[in-house]
Design a protein around this motif. Structure first.
Motif, PDB file in Angstrom:
ATOM      1  N   THR A   1       0.852  -1.187   0.000  1.00 14.65           N
ATOM      2  CA  THR A   1       0.000   0.000   0.000  1.00 14.65           C
ATOM      3  C   THR A   1       0.884   1.231   0.000  1.00 14.65           C
ATOM      4  O   THR A   1       2.061   1.174   0.334  1.00 14.65           O
ATOM      5  CB  THR A   1      -0.908   0.052   1.249  1.00 14.65           C
ATOM      6  OG1 THR A   1      -0.078   0.177   2.409  1.00 14.65           O
ATOM      7  CG2 THR A   1      -1.765  -1.193   1.361  1.00 14.65           C
ATOM      8  N   ASN A   2       0.279   2.312  -0.352  1.00 15.69           N
ATOM      9  CA  ASN A   2       0.994   3.593  -0.350  1.00 15.69           C
ATOM     10  C   ASN A   2       0.668   4.401   0.896  1.00 15.69           C
ATOM     11  O   ASN A   2       0.984   5.570   0.961  1.00 15.69           O
ATOM     12  CB  ASN A   2       0.630   4.400  -1.600  1.00 15.69           C
ATOM     13  CG  ASN A   2       1.178   3.763  -2.854  1.00 15.69           C
ATOM     14  OD1 ASN A   2       2.229   3.131  -2.813  1.00 15.69           O
ATOM     15  ND2 ASN A   2       0.482   3.909  -3.951  1.00 15.69           N
ATOM     16  N   LYS A   3       0.011   3.776   1.855  1.00 15.17           N
ATOM     17  CA  LYS A   3      -0.348   4.493   3.075  1.00 15.17           C
ATOM     18  C   LYS A   3       0.881   4.651   3.961  1.00 15.17           C
ATOM     19  O   LYS A   3       1.693   3.745   4.080  1.00 15.17           O
ATOM     20  CB  LYS A   3      -1.442   3.752   3.831  1.00 15.17           C
ATOM     21  CG  LYS A   3      -2.760   3.765   3.103  1.00 15.17           C
ATOM     22  CD  LYS A   3      -3.851   3.194   3.961  1.00 15.17           C
ATOM     23  CE  LYS A   3      -5.169   3.325   3.235  1.00 15.17           C
ATOM     24  NZ  LYS A   3      -6.286   2.935   4.075  1.00 15.17           N
ATOM     25  N   PRO A   4       0.989   5.811   4.613  1.00 24.17           N
ATOM     26  CA  PRO A   4       2.136   6.023   5.517  1.00 24.17           C
ATOM     27  C   PRO A   4       2.000   5.192   6.785  1.00 24.17           C
ATOM     28  O   PRO A   4       0.912   4.762   7.156  1.00 24.17           O
ATOM     29  CB  PRO A   4       2.045   7.520   5.837  1.00 24.17           C
ATOM     30  CG  PRO A   4       0.605   7.854   5.658  1.00 24.17           C
ATOM     31  CD  PRO A   4       0.102   6.952   4.551  1.00 24.17           C
ATOM     32  N   ASP A   5       3.110   4.951   7.439  1.00 28.77           N
ATOM     33  CA  ASP A   5       3.100   4.245   8.718  1.00 28.77           C
ATOM     34  C   ASP A   5       2.330   5.062   9.746  1.00 28.77           C
ATOM     35  O   ASP A   5       2.353   6.284   9.723  1.00 28.77           O
ATOM     36  CB  ASP A   5       4.532   4.044   9.231  1.00 28.77           C
ATOM     37  CG  ASP A   5       5.337   3.092   8.368  1.00 28.77           C
ATOM     38  OD1 ASP A   5       4.729   2.329   7.588  1.00 28.77           O
ATOM     39  OD2 ASP A   5       6.570   3.128   8.468  1.00 28.77           O
ATOM     40  N   ILE A   6       1.671   4.372  10.653  1.00 32.37           N
ATOM     41  CA  ILE A   6       0.972   5.046  11.752  1.00 32.37           C
ATOM     42  C   ILE A   6       1.968   5.213  12.885  1.00 32.37           C
ATOM     43  O   ILE A   6       2.454   4.238  13.450  1.00 32.37           O
ATOM     44  CB  ILE A   6      -0.249   4.232  12.215  1.00 32.37           C
ATOM     45  CG1 ILE A   6      -1.249   4.126  11.084  1.00 32.37           C
ATOM     46  CG2 ILE A   6      -0.874   4.868  13.456  1.00 32.37           C
ATOM     47  CD1 ILE A   6      -2.409   3.208  11.374  1.00 32.37           C
ATOM     48  N   THR A   7       2.293   6.453  13.199  1.00 34.82           N
ATOM     49  CA  THR A   7       3.265   6.723  14.258  1.00 34.82           C
ATOM     50  C   THR A   7       2.620   7.396  15.468  1.00 34.82           C
ATOM     51  O   THR A   7       3.209   7.420  16.538  1.00 34.82           O
ATOM     52  CB  THR A   7       4.414   7.607  13.739  1.00 34.82           C
ATOM     53  OG1 THR A   7       3.863   8.818  13.217  1.00 34.82           O
ATOM     54  CG2 THR A   7       5.192   6.885  12.646  1.00 34.82           C
ATOM     55  N   MET A   8       1.429   7.969  15.268  1.00 35.68           N
ATOM     56  CA  MET A   8       0.710   8.614  16.371  1.00 35.68           C
ATOM     57  C   MET A   8      -0.780   8.374  16.160  1.00 35.68           C
ATOM     58  O   MET A   8      -1.242   8.224  15.032  1.00 35.68           O
ATOM     59  CB  MET A   8       1.011  10.110  16.409  1.00 35.68           C
ATOM     60  CG  MET A   8       2.455  10.382  16.751  1.00 35.68           C
ATOM     61  SD  MET A   8       3.034  12.112  16.768  1.00 35.68           S
ATOM     62  CE  MET A   8       1.646  13.105  16.924  1.00 35.68           C
ATOM     63  N   PHE A   9      -1.534   8.329  17.243  1.00 36.83           N
ATOM     64  CA  PHE A   9      -2.971   8.086  17.152  1.00 36.83           C
ATOM     65  C   PHE A   9      -3.732   9.400  17.071  1.00 36.83           C
ATOM     66  O   PHE A   9      -4.545   9.725  17.933  1.00 36.83           O
ATOM     67  CB  PHE A   9      -3.450   7.262  18.330  1.00 36.83           C
ATOM     68  CG  PHE A   9      -2.775   5.924  18.442  1.00 36.83           C
ATOM     69  CD1 PHE A   9      -2.614   5.121  17.334  1.00 36.83           C
ATOM     70  CD2 PHE A   9      -2.315   5.475  19.650  1.00 36.83           C
ATOM     71  CE1 PHE A   9      -2.015   3.880  17.419  1.00 36.83           C
ATOM     72  CE2 PHE A   9      -1.709   4.236  19.758  1.00 36.83           C
ATOM     73  CZ  PHE A   9      -1.556   3.436  18.643  1.00 36.83           C
ATOM     74  N   ILE A  10      -3.482  10.159  16.022  1.00 39.00           N
ATOM     75  CA  ILE A  10      -4.185  11.423  15.794  1.00 39.00           C
ATOM     76  C   ILE A  10      -4.720  11.427  14.368  1.00 39.00           C
ATOM     77  O   ILE A  10      -4.302  10.624  13.534  1.00 39.00           O
ATOM     78  CB  ILE A  10      -3.269  12.643  16.031  1.00 39.00           C
ATOM     79  CG1 ILE A  10      -2.059  12.595  15.107  1.00 39.00           C
ATOM     80  CG2 ILE A  10      -2.839  12.741  17.483  1.00 39.00           C
ATOM     81  CD1 ILE A  10      -1.195  13.835  15.154  1.00 39.00           C
ATOM     82  N   GLY A  11      -5.648  12.328  14.121  1.00 40.77           N
ATOM     83  CA  GLY A  11      -6.190  12.440  12.775  1.00 40.77           C
ATOM     84  C   GLY A  11      -6.937  11.188  12.356  1.00 40.77           C
ATOM     85  O   GLY A  11      -7.777  10.666  13.087  1.00 40.77           O
ATOM     86  N   GLU A  12      -6.621  10.682  11.189  1.00 38.33           N
ATOM     87  CA  GLU A  12      -7.315   9.535  10.606  1.00 38.33           C
ATOM     88  C   GLU A  12      -7.180   8.252  11.432  1.00 38.33           C
ATOM     89  O   GLU A  12      -8.026   7.375  11.368  1.00 38.33           O
ATOM     90  CB  GLU A  12      -6.760   9.295   9.198  1.00 38.33           C
ATOM     91  CG  GLU A  12      -7.590   8.383   8.352  1.00 38.33           C
ATOM     92  CD  GLU A  12      -7.054   8.300   6.934  1.00 38.33           C
ATOM     93  OE1 GLU A  12      -6.623   7.207   6.548  1.00 38.33           O
ATOM     94  OE2 GLU A  12      -7.065   9.335   6.247  1.00 38.33           O
ATOM     95  N   SER A  13      -6.141   8.149  12.232  1.00 35.64           N
ATOM     96  CA  SER A  13      -5.927   6.928  13.016  1.00 35.64           C
ATOM     97  C   SER A  13      -6.249   7.100  14.509  1.00 35.64           C
ATOM     98  O   SER A  13      -5.898   6.256  15.316  1.00 35.64           O
ATOM     99  CB  SER A  13      -4.485   6.446  12.853  1.00 35.64           C
ATOM    100  OG  SER A  13      -3.577   7.430  13.276  1.00 35.64           O
TER     101      SER A  13
END
Length: 64
Positions: A12-24
């Protein structure tokens, strides 16, 4: 020779989740998602988790 697990995963071209803000933000234990556990209603998973450290049932209600 067989395949590796990573070969089976889609790229996938999705960025890694590094913080639980916004979309995640829904991945955070602090995300507002009401739940009930052992008869006490909590605002989120973190409140329910922390309450279980208290042995006294009535004191657990402070976390609700």
């Amino acid at each position: 020779m067989g395949c590796k697990v990573l070969d089976l995963l889609p790229l996938t071209n999705k960025p890694d989740i590094t913080m639980f803000i916004g979309e995640s933000n829904y991945l955070s234990n602090f995300y507002e998602s009401p739940m009930e556990f052992l008869g006490i209603k909590y605002r989120n998973a973190e409140s329910a988790f922390q309450a279980q450290k208290e042995a006294d049932y009535n004191k657990r209600k402070r976390f609700s």
